[in-house]
Design a protein around this motif. Structure first.
Motif, PDB file in Angstrom:
ATOM      1  N   LYS A  76     -14.492   4.312   6.804  1.00 48.50           N
ATOM      2  CA  LYS A  76     -14.099   5.355   5.852  1.00 48.50           C
ATOM      3  C   LYS A  76     -12.672   5.129   5.371  1.00 48.50           C
ATOM      4  CE  LYS A  76     -14.781   9.245   8.034  1.00 48.50           C
ATOM      5  NZ  LYS A  76     -14.815  10.723   8.207  1.00 48.50           N
ATOM      6  N   GLU A  77     -11.809   4.690   6.273  1.00 50.54           N
ATOM      7  CA  GLU A  77     -10.421   4.442   5.892  1.00 50.54           C
ATOM      8  C   GLU A  77     -10.321   3.420   4.768  1.00 50.54           C
ATOM      9  OE1 GLU A  77     -10.365   6.236   9.901  1.00 50.54           O
ATOM     10  OE2 GLU A  77     -11.498   4.607   8.984  1.00 50.54           O
ATOM     11  N   ASP A  78     -11.191   2.412   4.794  1.00 53.72           N
ATOM     12  CA  ASP A  78     -11.169   1.391   3.742  1.00 53.72           C
ATOM     13  C   ASP A  78     -11.449   1.994   2.367  1.00 53.72           C
ATOM     14  OD1 ASP A  78     -10.621  -0.614   5.545  1.00 53.72           O
ATOM     15  OD2 ASP A  78     -12.725  -1.173   5.825  1.00 53.72           O
ATOM     16  N   MET A  79     -12.276   3.034   2.329  1.00 50.14           N
ATOM     17  CA  MET A  79     -12.594   3.674   1.050  1.00 50.14           C
ATOM     18  C   MET A  79     -11.358   4.342   0.446  1.00 50.14           C
ATOM     19  SD  MET A  79     -16.210   5.465   2.108  1.00 50.14           S
ATOM     20  CE  MET A  79     -17.351   4.590   3.195  1.00 50.14           C
ATOM     21  N   VAL A  80     -10.483   4.836   1.305  1.00 48.96           N
ATOM     22  CA  VAL A  80      -9.273   5.510   0.840  1.00 48.96           C
ATOM     23  C   VAL A  80      -8.186   4.507   0.470  1.00 48.96           C
ATOM     24  CG1 VAL A  80      -7.430   7.113   1.489  1.00 48.96           C
ATOM     25  CG2 VAL A  80      -9.779   7.536   2.248  1.00 48.96           C
ATOM     26  N   LEU A  81      -8.059   3.459   1.269  1.00 51.21           N
ATOM     27  CA  LEU A  81      -6.905   2.568   1.165  1.00 51.21           C
ATOM     28  C   LEU A  81      -7.187   1.283   0.404  1.00 51.21           C
ATOM     29  CD1 LEU A  81      -5.720   2.981   4.865  1.00 51.21           C
ATOM     30  CD2 LEU A  81      -4.808   4.142   2.861  1.00 51.21           C
ATOM     31  N   GLN A  82      -8.390   1.144  -0.150  1.00 50.43           N
ATOM     32  CA  GLN A  82      -8.787  -0.138  -0.728  1.00 50.43           C
ATOM     33  C   GLN A  82      -7.889  -0.585  -1.877  1.00 50.43           C
ATOM     34  OE1 GLN A  82     -10.608  -0.497  -3.953  1.00 50.43           O
ATOM     35  NE2 GLN A  82      -9.967   1.582  -4.449  1.00 50.43           N
ATOM     36  N   GLY A  83      -7.214   0.344  -2.555  1.00 48.34           N
ATOM     37  CA  GLY A  83      -6.387  -0.051  -3.686  1.00 48.34           C
ATOM     38  C   GLY A  83      -4.958  -0.417  -3.334  1.00 48.34           C
ATOM     39  N   LEU A  84      -4.569  -0.235  -2.068  1.00 50.07           N
ATOM     40  CA  LEU A  84      -3.160  -0.416  -1.721  1.00 50.07           C
ATOM     41  C   LEU A  84      -2.721  -1.878  -1.708  1.00 50.07           C
ATOM     42  CD1 LEU A  84      -2.488   2.292   1.008  1.00 50.07           C
ATOM     43  CD2 LEU A  84      -2.043   2.358  -1.450  1.00 50.07           C
ATOM     44  N   ASP A  85      -3.636  -2.790  -1.427  1.00 46.84           N
ATOM     45  CA  ASP A  85      -3.261  -4.210  -1.479  1.00 46.84           C
ATOM     46  C   ASP A  85      -2.857  -4.597  -2.900  1.00 46.84           C
ATOM     47  OD1 ASP A  85      -3.707  -4.677   1.230  1.00 46.84           O
ATOM     48  OD2 ASP A  85      -5.817  -5.168   0.918  1.00 46.84           O
ATOM     49  N   GLU A  86      -3.638  -4.134  -3.870  1.00 45.25           N
ATOM     50  CA  GLU A  86      -3.321  -4.435  -5.266  1.00 45.25           C
ATOM     51  C   GLU A  86      -2.019  -3.760  -5.683  1.00 45.25           C
ATOM     52  OE1 GLU A  86      -3.321  -5.889  -9.069  1.00 45.25           O
ATOM     53  OE2 GLU A  86      -4.433  -6.549  -7.296  1.00 45.25           O
ATOM     54  N   THR A  87      -1.792  -2.533  -5.218  1.00 47.36           N
ATOM     55  CA  THR A  87      -0.534  -1.854  -5.527  1.00 47.36           C
ATOM     56  C   THR A  87       0.650  -2.644  -4.987  1.00 47.36           C
ATOM     57  OG1 THR A  87      -1.604   0.321  -5.479  1.00 47.36           O
ATOM     58  CG2 THR A  87       0.790   0.274  -5.228  1.00 47.36           C
ATOM     59  N   GLY A  88       0.509  -3.148  -3.768  1.00 51.79           N
ATOM     60  CA  GLY A  88       1.576  -3.960  -3.192  1.00 51.79           C
ATOM     61  C   GLY A  88       1.853  -5.205  -4.009  1.00 51.79           C
ATOM     62  N   ARG A  89       0.794  -5.841  -4.485  1.00 48.98           N
ATOM     63  CA  ARG A  89       0.979  -7.039  -5.318  1.00 48.98           C
ATOM     64  C   ARG A  89       1.673  -6.684  -6.634  1.00 48.98           C
ATOM     65  NH1 ARG A  89      -3.957  -8.600  -2.828  1.00 48.98           N
ATOM     66  NH2 ARG A  89      -5.206  -7.443  -4.326  1.00 48.98           N
ATOM     67  N   GLN A  90       1.307  -5.553  -7.214  1.00 50.95           N
ATOM     68  CA  GLN A  90       1.937  -5.143  -8.472  1.00 50.95           C
ATOM     69  C   GLN A  90       3.420  -4.850  -8.282  1.00 50.95           C
ATOM     70  OE1 GLN A  90      -0.420  -1.814  -9.769  1.00 50.95           O
ATOM     71  NE2 GLN A  90      -2.116  -3.085 -10.469  1.00 50.95           N
ATOM     72  N   ILE A  91       3.760  -4.203  -7.173  1.00 57.51           N
ATOM     73  CA  ILE A  91       5.172  -3.926  -6.892  1.00 57.51           C
ATOM     74  C   ILE A  91       5.935  -5.234  -6.697  1.00 57.51           C
ATOM     75  CG2 ILE A  91       6.758  -2.951  -5.181  1.00 57.51           C
ATOM     76  CD1 ILE A  91       4.671  -0.715  -4.751  1.00 57.51           C
ATOM     77  N   ALA A  92       5.350  -6.163  -5.942  1.00 54.05           N
ATOM     78  CA  ALA A  92       6.013  -7.447  -5.702  1.00 54.05           C
ATOM     79  C   ALA A  92       6.208  -8.218  -7.007  1.00 54.05           C
ATOM     80  CB  ALA A  92       5.201  -8.274  -4.708  1.00 54.05           C
ATOM     81  N   GLU A  93       5.215  -8.175  -7.883  1.00 56.11           N
ATOM     82  CA  GLU A  93       5.334  -8.864  -9.174  1.00 56.11           C
ATOM     83  C   GLU A  93       6.404  -8.208 -10.041  1.00 56.11           C
ATOM     84  OE1 GLU A  93       1.402  -8.727 -10.762  1.00 56.11           O
ATOM     85  OE2 GLU A  93       0.613 -10.228  -9.359  1.00 56.11           O
ATOM     86  N   ALA A  94       6.445  -6.873 -10.023  1.00 58.59           N
ATOM     87  CA  ALA A  94       7.462  -6.168 -10.802  1.00 58.59           C
ATOM     88  C   ALA A  94       8.860  -6.480 -10.270  1.00 58.59           C
ATOM     89  CB  ALA A  94       7.199  -4.663 -10.758  1.00 58.59           C
ATOM     90  N   PHE A  95       8.980  -6.578  -8.962  1.00 56.35           N
ATOM     91  CA  PHE A  95      10.263  -6.908  -8.343  1.00 56.35           C
ATOM     92  C   PHE A  95      10.712  -8.308  -8.749  1.00 56.35           C
ATOM     93  CE2 PHE A  95      12.436  -8.358  -4.260  1.00 56.35           C
ATOM     94  CZ  PHE A  95      13.665  -7.818  -4.612  1.00 56.35           C
ATOM     95  N   ALA A  96       9.800  -9.261  -8.687  1.00 54.62           N
ATOM     96  CA  ALA A  96      10.139 -10.639  -9.042  1.00 54.62           C
ATOM     97  C   ALA A  96      10.513 -10.770 -10.518  1.00 54.62           C
ATOM     98  CB  ALA A  96       8.967 -11.562  -8.717  1.00 54.62           C
ATOM     99  N   ALA A  97       9.997  -9.864 -11.344  1.00 52.71           N
ATOM    100  CA  ALA A  97      10.269  -9.927 -12.783  1.00 52.71           C
ATOM    101  C   ALA A  97      11.594  -9.276 -13.171  1.00 52.71           C
ATOM    102  CB  ALA A  97       9.129  -9.251 -13.550  1.00 52.71           C
TER     103      ALA A  97
END
Length: 207
Positions: free
Chosen positions: A69-90
Motif C-alpha cells: 500500500k505504501e508504494d501506491m502513495v509514494l510511487q511518484g517520489l522517485d520522479e520528484t527527486g529526479r526533477q529536483i536534482a535536474e532543476a538544481f543542476a540547471a
C-alpha cells in the motif's frame, strides 16, 4: 552514424509499447483510487481488497502493479527527486549551492500550490501514518544521493571522499528545511504559502 549507434538512437526514441501504456494507465488508476480511499477512510483502515475491488482487479493482480500500500502513495517520489536534482543542476554556477537548492525546490512548491487541498491531504497522510513516514524518509535519502554529486561539484570537492562531509550536510539540511516547511504548511492549513515557509526555514540557517 554507425549501424549500432543508429540502433541505439532508435531504441532511445522508441515509443512505449501498447502493453507498457496499458500498464501505466492501470497504475495511474490504482493510485487515484487508492489516494481517494486513503484520504476518505485513513491509510490504515483502507484495505488492499477495497482498492482492488474499486479498480476491478483481483488482489493478486493488484500486487503485480504495487508491492505494498505504501508504494501506491509514494510511487511518484522517485520522479520528484529526479526533477529536483535536474532543476538544481540547471541553476547557474554563479549561485551559491544553498540558493540553488532553494530554487530547485520550486519544482515541489509550485506543484503543491497548483492543487493545494490535494497536496495538503497527501502531506497530512504522510505525517500521520508511521509506515509512510518511514518510507518517505527512505525516499528522501535517495534524494540526497541524487543531489550530492552536483553539490560536491559546486563546492569543488570530490563526492567520493568520505571526509568531504559538506555535500551531505548541505543536502540533509536543505531537506530538513523542506520537511519543516511542509509540516508548517499542513499545520496552518495552507494559510501561508509553502514557498514562503520554505524561504523562512532555509533563511534561518543563513542568518
Amino acid at each position: 552514424m554507425t549501424d549500432s549507434a543508429r540502433t541505439s538512437a532508435q531504441s532511445a526514441t522508441k515509443p512505449p509499447s501498447l502493453r507498457e501504456r496499458m500498464r501505466a494507465t492501470v497504475r495511474k488508476e490504482v493510485v487515484e483510487v487508492a489516494l481517494r480511499l486513503f484520504v476518505e477512510q485513513g491509510f490504515d483502515r483502507t484495505t488492499v481488497d477495497q482498492i482492488a475491488g474499486e479498480v476491478g482487479l483481483s488482489r493478486a493482480s493488484l500486487f503485480r502493479y504495487f508491492g505494498t500500500k505504501e508504494d501506491m502513495v509514494l510511487q511518484g517520489l522517485d520522479e520528484t527527486g529526479r526533477q529536483i536534482a535536474e532543476a538544481f543542476a540547471a541553476r547557474p554556477d554563479t549561485e551559491r549551492p544553498w540558493e540553488a537548492l532553494r530554487r530547485a525546490f520550486d519544482v515541489l512548491t509550485q506543484a503543491n500550490e497548483q492543487a493545494p487541498e490535494q497536496a495538503l491531504s497527501y502531506l497530512r497522510m504522510l505525517q500521520e501514518t508511521p509506515s509512510l513516514r518511514a518510507r518517505h524518509f527512505e525516499k528522501q535519502l535517495s534524494w540526497q544521493a541524487m543531489l550530492e554529486p552536483e553539490i560536491a561539484r559546486r563546492l569543488g570537492v570530490s563526492a567520493d571522499q568520505p571526509e568531504e562531509v559538506g555535500p551531505n550536510a548541505l543536502s540533509g539540511a536543505a531537506l530538513a528545511c523542506l520537511d519543516a516547511a511542509a509540516t508548517g504548511w499542513v499545520t496552518c492549513g495552507g494559510a501561508v504559502p509553502l514557498a514562503v515557509l520554505l524561504d523562512r526555514a532555509m533563511g534561518t540557517l543563513t542568518e
